[in-house]
Design a protein around this motif. Structure first.
Motif, mmCIF file in Angstrom:
data_model
loop_
_atom_site.group_PDB
_atom_site.id
_atom_site.type_symbol
_atom_site.label_atom_id
_atom_site.label_comp_id
_atom_site.label_asym_id
_atom_site.label_seq_id
_atom_site.Cartn_x
_atom_site.Cartn_y
_atom_site.Cartn_z
ATOM 1 N N ALA A 193 -54.368 13.399 -28.105
ATOM 2 C CA ALA A 193 -53.601 12.884 -26.968
ATOM 3 C C ALA A 193 -52.461 11.992 -27.444
ATOM 4 O O ALA A 193 -51.351 12.060 -26.910
ATOM 5 N N SER A 194 -52.722 11.157 -28.435
ATOM 6 C CA SER A 194 -51.650 10.288 -28.925
ATOM 7 C C SER A 194 -50.562 11.099 -29.621
ATOM 8 O O SER A 194 -49.374 10.784 -29.494
ATOM 9 N N GLU A 195 -50.929 12.147 -30.340
ATOM 10 C CA GLU A 195 -49.922 13.021 -30.952
ATOM 11 C C GLU A 195 -49.111 13.745 -29.886
ATOM 12 O O GLU A 195 -47.893 13.899 -30.014
ATOM 13 N N PHE A 196 -49.759 14.156 -28.816
ATOM 14 C CA PHE A 196 -49.061 14.814 -27.720
ATOM 15 C C PHE A 196 -48.069 13.859 -27.050
ATOM 16 O O PHE A 196 -46.919 14.213 -26.782
ATOM 17 N N LEU A 197 -48.517 12.630 -26.813
ATOM 18 C CA LEU A 197 -47.631 11.640 -26.194
ATOM 19 C C LEU A 197 -46.453 11.305 -27.102
ATOM 20 O O LEU A 197 -45.322 11.127 -26.627
ATOM 21 N N ALA A 198 -46.700 11.230 -28.395
ATOM 22 C CA ALA A 198 -45.602 10.971 -29.329
ATOM 23 C C ALA A 198 -44.603 12.120 -29.327
ATOM 24 O O ALA A 198 -43.376 11.893 -29.383
ATOM 25 N N ALA A 199 -45.091 13.345 -29.221
ATOM 26 C CA ALA A 199 -44.190 14.492 -29.179
ATOM 27 C C ALA A 199 -43.388 14.511 -27.875
ATOM 28 O O ALA A 199 -42.216 14.869 -27.873
ATOM 29 N N VAL A 200 -44.011 14.123 -26.776
ATOM 30 C CA VAL A 200 -43.312 14.087 -25.490
ATOM 31 C C VAL A 200 -42.234 13.001 -25.503
ATOM 32 O O VAL A 200 -41.138 13.194 -24.991
ATOM 33 N N ARG A 201 -42.529 11.853 -26.088
ATOM 34 C CA ARG A 201 -41.557 10.749 -26.154
ATOM 35 C C ARG A 201 -40.346 11.112 -27.005
ATOM 36 O O ARG A 201 -39.258 10.612 -26.769
ATOM 37 N N GLU A 202 -40.561 11.931 -28.032
ATOM 38 C CA GLU A 202 -39.461 12.315 -28.909
ATOM 39 C C GLU A 202 -38.467 13.229 -28.197
ATOM 40 O O GLU A 202 -37.314 13.309 -28.591
ATOM 41 N N ARG A 203 -38.871 13.920 -27.193
ATOM 42 C CA ARG A 203 -37.993 14.854 -26.476
ATOM 43 C C ARG A 203 -37.125 14.100 -25.599
ATOM 44 O O ARG A 203 -36.352 13.630 -25.192
#
Length: 101
Positions: free
Chosen positions: A91-101
């Motif tokens: 979940a934290s990796e997913f959130l980090a990927a979403v924030r980068e977009r």
């Protein structure tokens, strides 16, 4: 062969083997107490076999089986925590990927 090596390094398997040996010793004590009681007609002698062998054997079996339950719960809890940690990490990796977009 790797499965056997993994089993030998598993702490749960080692403790389970030791606790099974302890339970087996308790059953042996119960068997010896039963044969001692059956071999004697004197109640005083039978009572000593019951007190020392049967009660001691029951205590060993109960103690070993109780610890097996504790160890199984600890193993299941460790697996649950590891799975929860994997979910949180994903979940934290997913959130980090979403924030980068």
């Amino acid at each position: 062969m790797t499965r056997i090596a993994a089993l030998l390094h598993d702490p749960f398997a080692g403790s389970l083997a030791m606790l099974c040996a302890l339970a087996l010793a308790g059953f042996v004590a119960l068997g010896l107490a039963a044969s001692g009681v059956a071999a004697s007609d004197d109640v005083a002698v039978q009572l000593s076999y019951v007190v020392s062998g049967a009660l001691g054997g029951l205590a060993l079996v109960g103690f070993a089986l109780g610890l097996v339950l504790v160890q199984a719960r600890r193993r299941d809890e460790a697996r649950r925590r590891a799975e929860l940690e994997r979910v949180v990490r994903a979940a934290s990796e997913f959130l980090a990927a979403v924030r980068e977009r």
